[in-house]
Design an enzyme around this catalytic site. Structure first.
Site, PDB file in Angstrom:
ATOM      1  CG  HIS A  81      -0.275  -0.290   2.517  1.00 28.09           C
ATOM      2  ND1 HIS A  81       0.602   0.600   3.083  1.00 28.09           N
ATOM      3  CD2 HIS A  81      -0.320  -1.359   3.367  1.00 28.09           C
ATOM      4  CE1 HIS A  81       1.043   0.118   4.234  1.00 28.09           C
ATOM      5  NE2 HIS A  81       0.510  -1.084   4.425  1.00 28.09           N
TER       6      HIS A  81
ATOM      7  CG  HIS B  52       4.186  -1.663   2.125  1.00 27.77           C
ATOM      8  ND1 HIS B  52       2.892  -2.113   1.994  1.00 27.77           N
ATOM      9  CD2 HIS B  52       4.664  -2.258   3.241  1.00 27.77           C
ATOM     10  CE1 HIS B  52       2.610  -2.954   2.968  1.00 27.77           C
ATOM     11  NE2 HIS B  52       3.663  -3.068   3.747  1.00 27.77           N
TER      12      HIS B  52
ATOM     13  CE  LYS C  84       1.700  -0.297  10.461  1.00 24.93           C
ATOM     14  NZ  LYS C  84       1.009  -1.465   9.977  1.00 24.93           N
ATOM     15  CG  ASP C  85       4.731  -1.869  12.054  1.00 21.44           C
ATOM     16  OD1 ASP C  85       4.012  -2.772  12.490  1.00 21.44           O
ATOM     17  OD2 ASP C  85       4.530  -1.324  10.946  1.00 21.44           O
TER      18      ASP C  85
ATOM     19  CB  SER D 292      -2.209  -1.639   8.416  1.00 23.64           C
ATOM     20  OG  SER D 292      -1.981  -3.018   8.665  1.00 23.64           O
ATOM     21  CB  SER D 293      -1.330  -5.558   4.662  1.00 21.55           C
ATOM     22  OG  SER D 293      -0.189  -4.958   4.093  1.00 21.55           O
TER      23      SER D 293
HETATM   24  N1  ADP Z   1       1.044   3.344   7.050  1.00 22.27           N
HETATM   25  C1  ADP Z   1       2.362   3.146   6.990  1.00 22.27           C
HETATM   26  N2  ADP Z   1       3.193   4.201   6.888  1.00 22.27           N
HETATM   27  C2  ADP Z   1       4.543   4.013   6.839  1.00 22.27           C
HETATM   28  N3  ADP Z   1       5.132   2.815   6.857  1.00 22.27           N
HETATM   29  C3  ADP Z   1       4.355   1.732   6.954  1.00 22.27           C
HETATM   30  C4  ADP Z   1       2.926   1.842   7.017  1.00 22.27           C
HETATM   31  N4  ADP Z   1       2.420   0.585   7.124  1.00 22.27           N
HETATM   32  C5  ADP Z   1       3.465  -0.264   7.119  1.00 22.27           C
HETATM   33  N5  ADP Z   1       4.624   0.418   7.007  1.00 22.27           N
HETATM   34  C6  ADP Z   1       5.975  -0.150   7.047  1.00 22.27           C
HETATM   35  O1  ADP Z   1       6.172  -1.067   6.004  1.00 22.27           O
HETATM   36  C7  ADP Z   1       7.050  -2.101   6.433  1.00 22.27           C
HETATM   37  C8  ADP Z   1       6.424  -3.436   6.177  1.00 22.27           C
HETATM   38  O2  ADP Z   1       5.275  -3.595   6.975  1.00 22.27           O
HETATM   39  P1  ADP Z   1       4.174  -4.704   6.728  1.00 22.27           P
HETATM   40  O3  ADP Z   1       4.015  -5.509   7.943  1.00 22.27           O
HETATM   41  O4  ADP Z   1       4.428  -5.386   5.439  1.00 22.27           O
HETATM   42  O5  ADP Z   1       2.888  -3.796   6.467  1.00 22.27           O
HETATM   43  P2  ADP Z   1       1.608  -3.580   7.362  1.00 22.27           P
HETATM   44  O6  ADP Z   1       2.120  -3.108   8.659  1.00 22.27           O
HETATM   45  O7  ADP Z   1       0.782  -2.643   6.604  1.00 22.27           O
HETATM   46  O8  ADP Z   1       0.947  -4.885   7.492  1.00 22.27           O
HETATM   47  C9  ADP Z   1       7.318  -1.839   7.928  1.00 22.27           C
HETATM   48  O9  ADP Z   1       8.535  -1.135   8.066  1.00 22.27           O
HETATM   49  C10 ADP Z   1       6.147  -0.966   8.306  1.00 22.27           C
HETATM   50  O10 ADP Z   1       6.411  -0.137   9.421  1.00 22.27           O
HETATM   51 MG    MG Z   2       2.662  -5.314   9.592  1.00 22.10          MG
END
Ligand code: ADP
Ligand code: MG
Length: 282
Positions: free
Chosen positions: A34, A37, A149-150, A185-186
């Site tokens: 999204h 990423h 976000k994380d 977020s996914s």
């Molecule tokens: N809304 C967001 N804004 C910025 N970075 C993000 C966002 N969502 C996820 N990320 C970052 O993308 C990377 C992969 O996360 P992932 O677990 O695949 O996605 P999600 O958290 O959406 O499920 C991580 O470093 C995460 O912090």
């Molecule tokens: Mg995640």
């Protein structure tokens, strides 16, 4: 763009990439890409000469009762998005490639991985550290890009890199949000229409805390009360935790001297969402 599933093909593609790009940026993800990423990819494209993305739903970071099997895997769409974003290599291996028969080695971090997400998702950061260490060894990037976000994950990874003397820099990029404030977020795709309608309560709660902080509130308890009140207005939200922590140590603080991070996690039905914001005294 090279779309790669095996470690040996990844090594070949990286060798070729490194011949033309001295500085390689790396964006590790679980796919189902999204704008969050893609913001990391853009940052890497701006700052680096080559960009590698991994899309790997890492089984070791999921608990036994979690959503590993139903986690979305829109591989073709991810491939198109990466292609369009100018990614050089998209590495999307099967689990059997990353964890081959006889696999036995894990990276276990103490302290920063223990509270919050670590307490509620036993073994989660064990899996995150392990897969990131493996991916860093394979890709050998100059810079790895993570999302704020994380937040706890970014702290855990920064400490792992420092503790294990890994030769790369970790850059943490801002949270990308939907128009109504929900952090992308996914897992947002799991929300029902009504859950989705209420989910921006997380961001609203953090925004209310930011406002109280800007108005001069420096004690954690009243800031947490503000957060609790806003979350309470979303009947489908079940709060897992809200905390005001030191940005480096992740320890809860009672008063904010210069800087803190407000962390929040809540469940909407079976979907867990997290969000956070930095509180910085001007
Ligand atoms: N809304 C967001 N804004 C910025 N970075 C993000 C966002 N969502 C996820 N990320 C970052 O993308 C990377 C992969 O996360 P992932 O677990 O695949 O996605 P999600 O958290 O959406 O499920 C991580 O470093 C995460 O912090
Ligand atoms: Mg995640």
């Amino acid at each position: 763009m090279e779309f790669i599933a095996s470690i040996s093909d990844l090594k070949d593609a990286l060798e070729a990439l490194r011949r033309r790009s001295a500085k390689v940026g790396f964006v590790p993800t679980m796919g189902a890409l999204h704008e969050g990423h893609l913001s990391l990819v853009r940052r890497s494209r701006e700052e680096m000469e080559g960009t590698v993305v991994s899309a790997f739903v890492n089984p070791t970071q999921f608990g036994p009762a979690e959503d590993l099997d139903k986690y979305p895997r829109p591989v073709e769409r991810d491939r198109e998005l990466c292609e369009k974003a100018g990614v050089d290599i998209l590495f999307a291996p099967p689990a059997s490639e990353m964890y081959q028969a006889g696999y036995a080695t894990y990276v276990l971090q103490e302290r920063y991985s223990e509270p919050f997400e670590g307490a509620l998702r036993t073994g989660h950061f064990h899996g995150v550290c392990t897969v990131c260490a493996k991916l860093f060894c394979l890709v050998r990037p100059a810079v790895a890009y993570f999302g704020q976000k994380d937040y706890q994950q970014s702290v855990v990874i920064r400490h792992m890199v420092k503790d294990l003397n890994m030769d790369l820099e970790v850059r943490v990029c801002p949270i990308v949000r939907e128009e109504d404030g929900l952090a992308m977020s996914s897992r947002n795709a799991y929300l029902s229409a009504e859950e989705r309608r209420q989910a921006p309560a997380l961001h609203r709660a953090l925004a209310a805390a930011e406002q109280a902080f800007a108005a001069g509130e420096r004690s954690a308890a009243p800031l947490l009360a503000v957060i609790g009140k806003v979350i309470g207005e979303a009947p489908l939200a079940q709060m897992d935790y809200a905390a005001v922590v030191n940005p480096e140590s992740l320890r809860e603080v009672r008063r904010i001297e210069t800087e803190a991070v407000a962390l929040i996690a809540a469940r909407f039905g079976k979907t867990r969402l997290i969000d956070n914001t930095k509180l910085t005294a001007k």
